[in-house]
Motif scaffolding. Sequence first.
Motif, PDB file in Angstrom:
ATOM      1  N   LEU A 149       0.840  -1.197   0.000  1.00 41.76           N
ATOM      2  CA  LEU A 149       0.000   0.000   0.000  1.00 41.76           C
ATOM      3  C   LEU A 149       0.874   1.245   0.000  1.00 41.76           C
ATOM      4  CD1 LEU A 149      -2.645  -1.111   2.651  1.00 41.76           C
ATOM      5  CD2 LEU A 149      -2.877  -1.146   0.161  1.00 41.76           C
ATOM      6  N   ASP A 150       0.445   2.251  -0.731  1.00 42.09           N
ATOM      7  CA  ASP A 150       1.181   3.509  -0.835  1.00 42.09           C
ATOM      8  C   ASP A 150       0.735   4.439   0.280  1.00 42.09           C
ATOM      9  OD1 ASP A 150       2.512   5.782  -1.505  1.00 42.09           O
ATOM     10  OD2 ASP A 150       1.650   5.989  -3.515  1.00 42.09           O
ATOM     11  N   PRO A 151       1.604   4.742   1.270  1.00 45.70           N
ATOM     12  CA  PRO A 151       1.197   5.649   2.356  1.00 45.70           C
ATOM     13  C   PRO A 151       0.800   7.036   1.866  1.00 45.70           C
ATOM     14  CG  PRO A 151       3.205   4.468   2.944  1.00 45.70           C
ATOM     15  CD  PRO A 151       2.950   4.201   1.495  1.00 45.70           C
ATOM     16  N   PHE A 152       1.421   7.478   0.774  1.00 44.87           N
ATOM     17  CA  PHE A 152       1.072   8.809   0.256  1.00 44.87           C
ATOM     18  C   PHE A 152      -0.378   8.845  -0.200  1.00 44.87           C
ATOM     19  CE2 PHE A 152       0.584  11.757  -3.290  1.00 44.87           C
ATOM     20  CZ  PHE A 152       1.015  12.941  -2.711  1.00 44.87           C
ATOM     21  N   ARG A 153      -0.777   7.858  -0.979  1.00 44.38           N
ATOM     22  CA  ARG A 153      -2.159   7.835  -1.464  1.00 44.38           C
ATOM     23  C   ARG A 153      -3.150   7.539  -0.348  1.00 44.38           C
ATOM     24  NH1 ARG A 153      -2.625   4.876  -7.390  1.00 44.38           N
ATOM     25  NH2 ARG A 153      -1.513   6.480  -8.589  1.00 44.38           N
ATOM     26  N   LEU A 154      -2.769   6.705   0.585  1.00 39.68           N
ATOM     27  CA  LEU A 154      -3.706   6.280   1.610  1.00 39.68           C
ATOM     28  C   LEU A 154      -3.830   7.288   2.749  1.00 39.68           C
ATOM     29  CD1 LEU A 154      -5.576   3.947   2.436  1.00 39.68           C
ATOM     30  CD2 LEU A 154      -3.645   2.932   3.644  1.00 39.68           C
ATOM     31  N   LEU A 155      -2.755   8.037   3.049  1.00 42.11           N
ATOM     32  CA  LEU A 155      -2.760   8.905   4.226  1.00 42.11           C
ATOM     33  C   LEU A 155      -2.688  10.395   3.881  1.00 42.11           C
ATOM     34  CD1 LEU A 155      -0.297   6.847   6.470  1.00 42.11           C
ATOM     35  CD2 LEU A 155      -2.799   6.821   6.516  1.00 42.11           C
ATOM     36  N   VAL A 156      -1.830  10.756   2.922  1.00 40.28           N
ATOM     37  CA  VAL A 156      -1.624  12.181   2.628  1.00 40.28           C
ATOM     38  C   VAL A 156      -2.705  12.713   1.695  1.00 40.28           C
ATOM     39  CG1 VAL A 156      -0.035  13.896   1.682  1.00 40.28           C
ATOM     40  CG2 VAL A 156       0.863  11.957   2.985  1.00 40.28           C
ATOM     41  N   LEU A 157      -2.913  12.053   0.572  1.00 36.57           N
ATOM     42  CA  LEU A 157      -3.869  12.533  -0.433  1.00 36.57           C
ATOM     43  C   LEU A 157      -5.275  12.747   0.132  1.00 36.57           C
ATOM     44  CD1 LEU A 157      -4.748  13.180  -3.340  1.00 36.57           C
ATOM     45  CD2 LEU A 157      -4.936  10.712  -3.741  1.00 36.57           C
ATOM     46  N   PRO A 158      -5.881  11.774   0.814  1.00 35.68           N
ATOM     47  CA  PRO A 158      -7.254  12.018   1.300  1.00 35.68           C
ATOM     48  C   PRO A 158      -7.329  13.100   2.370  1.00 35.68           C
ATOM     49  CG  PRO A 158      -6.405   9.927   2.122  1.00 35.68           C
ATOM     50  CD  PRO A 158      -5.430  10.407   1.093  1.00 35.68           C
ATOM     51  N   ARG A 159      -6.293  13.226   3.206  1.00 32.31           N
ATOM     52  CA  ARG A 159      -6.330  14.257   4.247  1.00 32.31           C
ATOM     53  C   ARG A 159      -6.217  15.658   3.655  1.00 32.31           C
ATOM     54  NH1 ARG A 159      -4.843   9.879   7.020  1.00 32.31           N
ATOM     55  NH2 ARG A 159      -5.424   9.780   9.247  1.00 32.31           N
ATOM     56  N   VAL A 160      -5.291  15.846   2.733  1.00 34.49           N
ATOM     57  CA  VAL A 160      -5.142  17.178   2.137  1.00 34.49           C
ATOM     58  C   VAL A 160      -6.390  17.544   1.347  1.00 34.49           C
ATOM     59  CG1 VAL A 160      -3.786  18.551   0.511  1.00 34.49           C
ATOM     60  CG2 VAL A 160      -2.629  16.982   2.072  1.00 34.49           C
ATOM     61  N   ALA A 161      -6.932  16.612   0.591  1.00 35.29           N
ATOM     62  CA  ALA A 161      -8.142  16.886  -0.177  1.00 35.29           C
ATOM     63  C   ALA A 161      -9.331  17.172   0.746  1.00 35.29           C
ATOM     64  CB  ALA A 161      -8.464  15.702  -1.088  1.00 35.29           C
ATOM     65  N   ALA A 162      -9.465  16.402   1.827  1.00 38.46           N
ATOM     66  CA  ALA A 162     -10.567  16.620   2.757  1.00 38.46           C
ATOM     67  C   ALA A 162     -10.431  17.955   3.475  1.00 38.46           C
ATOM     68  CB  ALA A 162     -10.623  15.476   3.774  1.00 38.46           C
ATOM     69  N   PHE A 163      -9.226  18.338   3.842  1.00 33.46           N
ATOM     70  CA  PHE A 163      -9.018  19.621   4.502  1.00 33.46           C
ATOM     71  C   PHE A 163      -9.326  20.777   3.553  1.00 33.46           C
ATOM     72  CE2 PHE A 163      -6.266  18.965   8.493  1.00 33.46           C
ATOM     73  CZ  PHE A 163      -6.951  17.792   8.805  1.00 33.46           C
ATOM     74  N   ALA A 164      -8.979  20.640   2.276  1.00 31.98           N
ATOM     75  CA  ALA A 164      -9.270  21.687   1.304  1.00 31.98           C
ATOM     76  C   ALA A 164     -10.781  21.874   1.146  1.00 31.98           C
ATOM     77  CB  ALA A 164      -8.632  21.350  -0.039  1.00 31.98           C
ATOM     78  N   VAL A 165     -11.521  20.771   1.027  1.00 26.94           N
ATOM     79  CA  VAL A 165     -12.978  20.849   0.913  1.00 26.94           C
ATOM     80  C   VAL A 165     -13.588  21.408   2.192  1.00 26.94           C
ATOM     81  CG1 VAL A 165     -15.093  19.496   0.608  1.00 26.94           C
ATOM     82  CG2 VAL A 165     -13.064  18.974  -0.770  1.00 26.94           C
ATOM     83  N   THR A 166     -13.061  20.980   3.342  1.00 25.11           N
ATOM     84  CA  THR A 166     -13.566  21.469   4.622  1.00 25.11           C
ATOM     85  C   THR A 166     -13.322  22.962   4.781  1.00 25.11           C
ATOM     86  OG1 THR A 166     -13.186  19.315   5.659  1.00 25.11           O
ATOM     87  CG2 THR A 166     -13.405  21.206   7.118  1.00 25.11           C
TER      88      THR A 166
END
Length: 269
Positions: A149-166
């Motif tokens: 599993l890619d930690p970048f895709r699993l941990l960084v990408l969804p958090r940054v995208a979710a924070f931007a939408v939030t």
Amino acid sequence: MSMNSHAAIAPSLLARIGAPVRRRAAFLLLMASLGLGVLREAALGDAWRRPVRAEFRRVLREAAGGGFSTIAVTAALIGLGLVSQAIYWLGEAGQEGIVGTVLVTVLVRELAPVLVGFVLLGRSGMVAIVELGAMQAGGQLRALQGMGLDPFRLLVLPRVAAFAVTGFTLGIIFVLIALLTGFVAGSLLGVVQLSLFGFLDAVLRAMGARDFLLFPGKLVMIGALVGLTSTITGLSARRGDSTATLLPRGFLRGVLAVLLCSALLSLAV
């Protein structure tokens, strides 16, 4: 003092100056590279697989839902302390016509994005730092990589995208609650001569094309930067780091990122 002593002092002085500069430059370069990586991966359909989507929804739900009450209370206080006072004193001075311009300049352009960024940082960014710092210290990142599993895709990408939408969502809610609270307070004081729709129309008319680009752009970028600083701080935790060292470090980085982003965008747009 001999020439040899001077020669020995110079490298030591340069090392003391250069070490913190290198650390900060490395952090900025890491943020830039991860930011570009998030933009690239977010545009790829195959990056949004089921585990990534599930993590995005979880972080979005916790960040937006958890931050709503804080944003609502903060916006109500700003509405009472800023919006209603602007309406009152401009009315006393016979300048009701510039109420919309003042509120757009102070509230929409500058104050709302910064306060939303601070709330997002304190409410959700600190949680991300603790979560990812614990995963880094506990070896779970190596376990994820071992499972393919890619930690970048699993941990960084969804958090940054979710924070931007939030950031965007909470920013819109913040401005609406602040304006409505200020209007109600002004009405109770008897200084508002417009209807609610007339008041909101005056604010919208005071916004130019620049504001319709600047306001959402600030909210999205500030949210993304809070996500980036939080994830980088958590994932770069070193041996011996604890919450007592990670949280102040992440908070300082997040505050600086929010303020610099707001100031630079205001100057550039």
